[in-house]
Design a protein around this motif. Structure first.
Motif, short mmCIF file in Angstrom:
data_model
loop_
_atom_site.label_atom_id
_atom_site.label_comp_id
_atom_site.label_asym_id
_atom_site.label_seq_id
_atom_site.Cartn_x
_atom_site.Cartn_y
_atom_site.Cartn_z
N SER A 192 23.61 54.12 25.60
CA SER A 192 23.66 54.96 24.47
C SER A 192 22.82 56.33 24.29
O SER A 192 23.21 57.24 23.63
CB SER A 192 23.12 54.27 23.24
OG SER A 192 21.57 53.96 23.35
N GLY A 193 21.98 56.47 25.33
CA GLY A 193 21.22 57.78 25.36
C GLY A 193 20.00 57.72 24.61
O GLY A 193 19.42 58.51 24.29
N ALA A 194 19.71 56.56 23.73
CA ALA A 194 18.75 56.28 22.88
C ALA A 194 17.15 56.06 23.54
O ALA A 194 16.37 55.99 22.86
CB ALA A 194 19.14 55.36 21.79
N GLY A 195 17.37 55.66 24.80
CA GLY A 195 16.17 55.50 25.47
C GLY A 195 15.52 54.06 25.04
O GLY A 195 16.20 53.27 24.65
N ALA A 196 14.42 54.16 25.01
CA ALA A 196 13.50 53.10 24.56
C ALA A 196 13.51 52.73 23.18
O ALA A 196 13.02 51.84 22.61
CB ALA A 196 11.96 53.39 24.98
N GLY A 197 13.85 53.57 22.49
CA GLY A 197 14.22 53.40 21.02
C GLY A 197 14.99 52.45 20.66
O GLY A 197 14.93 51.99 19.43
N LEU A 198 16.04 52.10 21.33
CA LEU A 198 16.99 51.08 21.10
C LEU A 198 16.80 50.01 21.84
O LEU A 198 16.77 50.13 23.10
CB LEU A 198 18.56 51.52 21.15
CG LEU A 198 19.42 50.42 21.09
CD1 LEU A 198 19.66 49.98 19.46
CD2 LEU A 198 20.88 51.42 20.86
N ALA A 199 16.47 48.83 21.32
CA ALA A 199 16.10 47.73 22.11
C ALA A 199 16.92 46.26 21.87
O ALA A 199 17.27 46.30 20.75
CB ALA A 199 14.47 47.50 22.02
N VAL A 200 17.10 45.58 22.68
CA VAL A 200 17.68 44.29 22.46
C VAL A 200 16.68 43.18 22.95
O VAL A 200 16.46 42.91 24.04
CB VAL A 200 19.01 44.27 23.09
CG1 VAL A 200 19.88 42.93 22.81
CG2 VAL A 200 19.97 45.52 22.68
N HIS A 201 16.72 42.12 21.99
CA HIS A 201 16.02 40.88 22.48
C HIS A 201 17.13 39.73 22.10
O HIS A 201 17.61 39.72 20.96
CB HIS A 201 14.69 40.79 21.53
CG HIS A 201 13.60 41.83 21.73
ND1 HIS A 201 13.05 41.86 23.03
CD2 HIS A 201 13.37 42.89 21.03
CE1 HIS A 201 12.14 43.01 22.77
NE2 HIS A 201 12.35 43.63 21.55
N THR A 202 17.29 38.94 23.20
CA THR A 202 18.07 37.94 22.98
C THR A 202 17.29 36.50 23.19
O THR A 202 16.24 36.36 24.00
CB THR A 202 19.35 37.80 24.23
OG1 THR A 202 18.65 37.76 25.37
CG2 THR A 202 20.04 39.18 23.89
N ILE A 203 17.77 35.69 22.18
CA ILE A 203 16.98 34.42 22.20
C ILE A 203 17.96 33.33 22.17
O ILE A 203 18.79 32.99 21.11
CB ILE A 203 15.96 34.06 20.99
CG1 ILE A 203 14.89 35.20 20.91
CG2 ILE A 203 15.06 32.82 20.89
CD1 ILE A 203 14.05 35.18 19.66
N PRO A 204 18.17 32.42 23.10
CA PRO A 204 19.19 31.26 23.23
C PRO A 204 18.66 30.09 22.30
O PRO A 204 17.66 29.90 22.34
CB PRO A 204 19.29 30.99 24.62
CG PRO A 204 17.89 31.32 25.27
CD PRO A 204 17.51 32.61 24.45
#
Length: 293
Positions: free
Chosen positions: A85-97
């Protein structure tokens, strides 16, 4: 029921609402959280909307918390979209199964979701526990889109949500899935209703107002058929007595699938037909005008 059509309309509604919610939330706060718990393929569509906010994310934090029993490769794809996206560290995803009831409250605490703008989308097949949905109210402000199986009782899910409405998604006379929206503050409910009536119709999917005793199916349109709203407003007046135009607009917005503007249009037709009376009897149909049945 056409599962594919229902899935498409839920996804489009989510995308439309996210497109309005994300930039507004990022203008409001430096940290914003979106929670996605769905058994479907809507997570990637949601992530793409968040990735489009790259200009706004710089200097802020936009986090997606993805929950589900079958994340696997989907989790990797979400991370790839965020990285591209080019948002760098500002856009993050955390996944929890794991299941929604088990993981959502824990996940919210882990990412520090308290008192930050938060939107949750829950569509995991089975109905989650009401306490799980209420956990989303940790956000400030908080909003949620919740999909429930047909004929689920929704009153237990109202806890913590002063703004609350629901609509049935149907393709026949059989009961359809329920789509519930809740918010803790602001004009979020109006925004949801605008998105609700703006989506494209998919393969005959129509709405049904759970409060309509006649269970009338309503075509999706920017100017929806007013029949169910007319019946519900008259029944409301019969139960409660005279009400102001503002109170009737609020009733339509919070207790039916319709918008406040739809209530105004119905009131004009009821007054013109002599079905209801107004006080004062002349002039603009302003918010303080009293309507009697």
């Amino acid at each position: 029921m056409s599962y594919d059509a229902i899935t498409q309309i839920k996804q489009e509604l989510l995308v439309r609402y996210l497109e309005a919610w994300a930039p507004a939330a990022l203008h409001r706060a430096r940290r914003v959280i979106y929670v996605h718990a769905s058994a479907g393929a809507t997570a990637e569509a949601a992530m793409r909307v968040l990735a489009e906010q790259s200009d706004l994310v710089r200097g802020r934090e936009l986090t997606m918390l993805a929950i589900g029993d079958e994340l696997g490769e989907a989790g990797a794809r979400l991370s790839a979209i965020a990285e591209q996206s080019g948002a760098g560290a500002g856009l993050a995803v955390h996944t929890i199964p794991g299941g929604t009831d088990k993981t959502l409250p824990v996940g919210l605490k882990a990412i520090g979701a308290q008192r930050v703008p938060l939107l949750g989308f829950l569509d995991a097949g089975d109905a989650p526990a009401p306490a799980t949905v209420a956990a989303l109210t940790a956000g400030k402000p908080a909003e949620m889109l919740l999909v429930l199986p047909p004929e689920t009782k929704t009153d237990p899910y109202r806890t913590g949500w002063p703004l609350f409405t629901q609509v049935e998604l149907a393709v026949s006379d059989e009961p359809g899935e329920l789509l519930v929206f809740g918010a803790t503050a602001g004009k979020s409910l109006e925004g949801f209703k605008e998105a609700l009536w703006s989506v494209d119709e998919f393969a005959g999917v129509r709405y049904r107002d759970p409060g309509d005793p006649d269970r009338h199916l309503i075509d999706i349109s920017l100017t929806p058929h007013p029949g169910p709203l007319r019946r519900e407003m008259l029944a409301y007046l019969e139960r409660t007595g005279s009400r102001t135009v503002t109170e009737l607009r609020t009733f339509a917005l919070t207790e039916t699938v319709y918008r406040a503007a739809d209530a105004t249009r119905v009131l004009h037709t009821l007054v013109d037909a002599g079905t209801v009376t107004r006080e004062p009897s002349h002039g603009r149909l302003g918010g303080d005008v009293v309507i009697s049945y």
